[in-house]
Design a protein around this motif. Structure first.
Motif, PDB file in Angstrom:
ATOM      1  N   TYR A  21     -10.427  -1.057   1.509  1.00 47.29           N
ATOM      2  CA  TYR A  21      -9.113  -1.525   1.053  1.00 47.29           C
ATOM      3  C   TYR A  21      -8.210  -0.326   0.751  1.00 47.29           C
ATOM      4  O   TYR A  21      -8.647   0.639   0.122  1.00 47.29           O
TER       5      TYR A  21
ATOM      6  N   THR B 284      -6.458   1.368  -1.372  1.00 43.67           N
ATOM      7  CA  THR B 284      -6.225   1.435  -2.815  1.00 43.67           C
ATOM      8  C   THR B 284      -5.221   2.539  -3.162  1.00 43.67           C
ATOM      9  O   THR B 284      -4.959   3.430  -2.345  1.00 43.67           O
TER      10      THR B 284
ATOM     11  N   SER C  66      -0.237   1.049  -0.852  1.00 48.25           N
ATOM     12  CA  SER C  66      -1.152   0.021  -1.358  1.00 48.25           C
ATOM     13  C   SER C  66      -0.402  -1.312  -1.529  1.00 48.25           C
ATOM     14  O   SER C  66      -0.908  -2.371  -1.163  1.00 48.25           O
ATOM     15  N   GLU C  67       0.818  -1.225  -2.053  1.00 48.58           N
ATOM     16  CA  GLU C  67       1.677  -2.425  -2.189  1.00 48.58           C
ATOM     17  C   GLU C  67       2.002  -2.996  -0.808  1.00 48.58           C
ATOM     18  O   GLU C  67       2.010  -4.212  -0.612  1.00 48.58           O
TER      19      GLU C  67
ATOM     20  N   TYR D 223      -0.931  -4.930   0.646  1.00 49.05           N
ATOM     21  CA  TYR D 223      -1.004  -6.270   0.050  1.00 49.05           C
ATOM     22  C   TYR D 223       0.011  -7.199   0.719  1.00 49.05           C
ATOM     23  O   TYR D 223      -0.289  -8.337   1.054  1.00 49.05           O
TER      24      TYR D 223
ATOM     25  N   GLN E  43      -0.586 -10.675   2.524  1.00 52.73           N
ATOM     26  CA  GLN E  43       0.095 -11.865   1.989  1.00 52.73           C
ATOM     27  C   GLN E  43       0.837 -12.615   3.095  1.00 52.73           C
ATOM     28  O   GLN E  43       0.965 -13.829   3.059  1.00 52.73           O
TER      29      GLN E  43
ATOM     30  N   GLY F 296      -9.185  -9.836   2.461  1.00 50.42           N
ATOM     31  CA  GLY F 296      -8.270  -9.003   1.681  1.00 50.42           C
ATOM     32  C   GLY F 296      -8.321  -9.333   0.195  1.00 50.42           C
ATOM     33  O   GLY F 296      -8.354  -8.438  -0.653  1.00 50.42           O
TER      34      GLY F 296
ATOM     35  N   LEU G  44      -9.402  -6.847  -2.625  1.00 48.80           N
ATOM     36  CA  LEU G  44      -8.379  -6.575  -3.637  1.00 48.80           C
ATOM     37  C   LEU G  44      -8.920  -6.862  -5.039  1.00 48.80           C
ATOM     38  O   LEU G  44      -8.653  -6.135  -5.985  1.00 48.80           O
TER      39      LEU G  44
ATOM     40  N   ALA H 127      -5.756  -1.065  -7.875  1.00 49.00           N
ATOM     41  CA  ALA H 127      -4.737  -1.893  -7.226  1.00 49.00           C
ATOM     42  C   ALA H 127      -4.090  -2.769  -8.294  1.00 49.00           C
ATOM     43  O   ALA H 127      -4.587  -2.875  -9.417  1.00 49.00           O
TER      44      ALA H 127
ATOM     45  N   ASN I 180      -0.577  -8.486  -7.611  1.00 51.71           N
ATOM     46  CA  ASN I 180      -0.755  -8.749  -6.178  1.00 51.71           C
ATOM     47  C   ASN I 180      -1.915  -9.704  -5.941  1.00 51.71           C
ATOM     48  O   ASN I 180      -1.826 -10.613  -5.115  1.00 51.71           O
ATOM     49  N   LEU I 181      -2.998  -9.502  -6.686  1.00 52.97           N
ATOM     50  CA  LEU I 181      -4.159 -10.379  -6.555  1.00 52.97           C
ATOM     51  C   LEU I 181      -3.799 -11.808  -6.972  1.00 52.97           C
ATOM     52  O   LEU I 181      -4.209 -12.768  -6.329  1.00 52.97           O
TER      53      LEU I 181
ATOM     54  N   LEU J  85      -1.782 -13.370  -4.118  1.00 52.97           N
ATOM     55  CA  LEU J  85      -2.618 -13.633  -2.944  1.00 52.97           C
ATOM     56  C   LEU J  85      -3.587 -14.791  -3.204  1.00 52.97           C
ATOM     57  O   LEU J  85      -3.772 -15.659  -2.350  1.00 52.97           O
TER      58      LEU J  85
END
Length: 199
Positions: A58, A60, A69-70, A73, A77, A89, A93, A102, A106-107, A110
């Motif tokens: 990933y 990171t 990293s963003e 994601y 997404q 992912g 994540l 991370a 974001n997690l 997602l």
């Protein structure tokens, strides 16, 4: 491993996505279902990012920096036609977030998006869609109090505040509800089945 050039590549993918979104927004096509050009770009970006993940794991923050990293994601997404990549992912994540490598928000986004596609209640209320009254409203969630508690734990505003922001932005972007709500609902249901989100 040349993480710098990998980071630049991931940011390029995100920028291409943003440029196309802006183009569709200006032409009024953004509200007209899943645009074919957008779908192709999302699938292409997903494939490139999947190859990167297979190479470095990933992306990171400690490997590629916060911006890339963003961006990674965001590509995941938007890989909505690739259920396996989105789930992979999310799993990677989750591990990265637990190691502080991370962003937990974001997690949350997602996790919610996957739940919505699988027709399950979302945990954080991050995913919105047009309702039968022509308003952008949160997709199915379990309990408003719990959702707001979970949102707070991620440093997010309340669901009520977020709904106002989302609706205001849609208005500013001249986004319109679907002309035929029921037809769109059926199209989405069929699409979920076709790509493998539902049976």
């Amino acid at each position: 491993m040349d993480y710098k050039s990998i980071a630049e590549k991931i940011i390029e993918l995100k920028n291409a996505d943003f440029i196309l979104r802006e183009k569709l927004l200006k032409s009024g096509k953004l509200s007209e279902g899943y645009d074919e050009e957008m779908k192709e770009l999302h699938d292409k970006n997903a494939k490139i990012l999947n190859d990167i993940i297979d190479t470095i794991g990933y992306p990171t923050i400690d490997k590629v920096g916060r911006e890339a990293s963003e961006a990674a994601y965001l590509v995941i997404q938007h890989a909505i036609g690739q259920p396996e990549l989105m789930k992979k992912g999310a799993s990677l994540l989750k591990t990265a977030v637990s190691e502080n490598k991370a962003d937990a928000q974001n997690l949350g986004y997602l996790t919610d998006r996957i739940a919505v596609f699988e027709e399950k209640p979302q945990l954080y209320g991050t995913q919105f869609d047009w309702d039968e009254n022509g308003n952008l409203s949160p997709n199915l969630y379990d309990n408003l109090t719990k959702v707001n508690e979970r949102r707070k734990s991620l440093g997010l505003n309340t669901l009520e505040e977020q709904a106002e922001i989302i609706r205001k932005r849609a208005k500013n972007e001249n986004q319109m509800p679907p002309k035929d709500f029921e037809k769109r609902k059926q199209e989405i249901k069929q699409w979920k089945k076709n790509v493998g989100w539902t049976k």
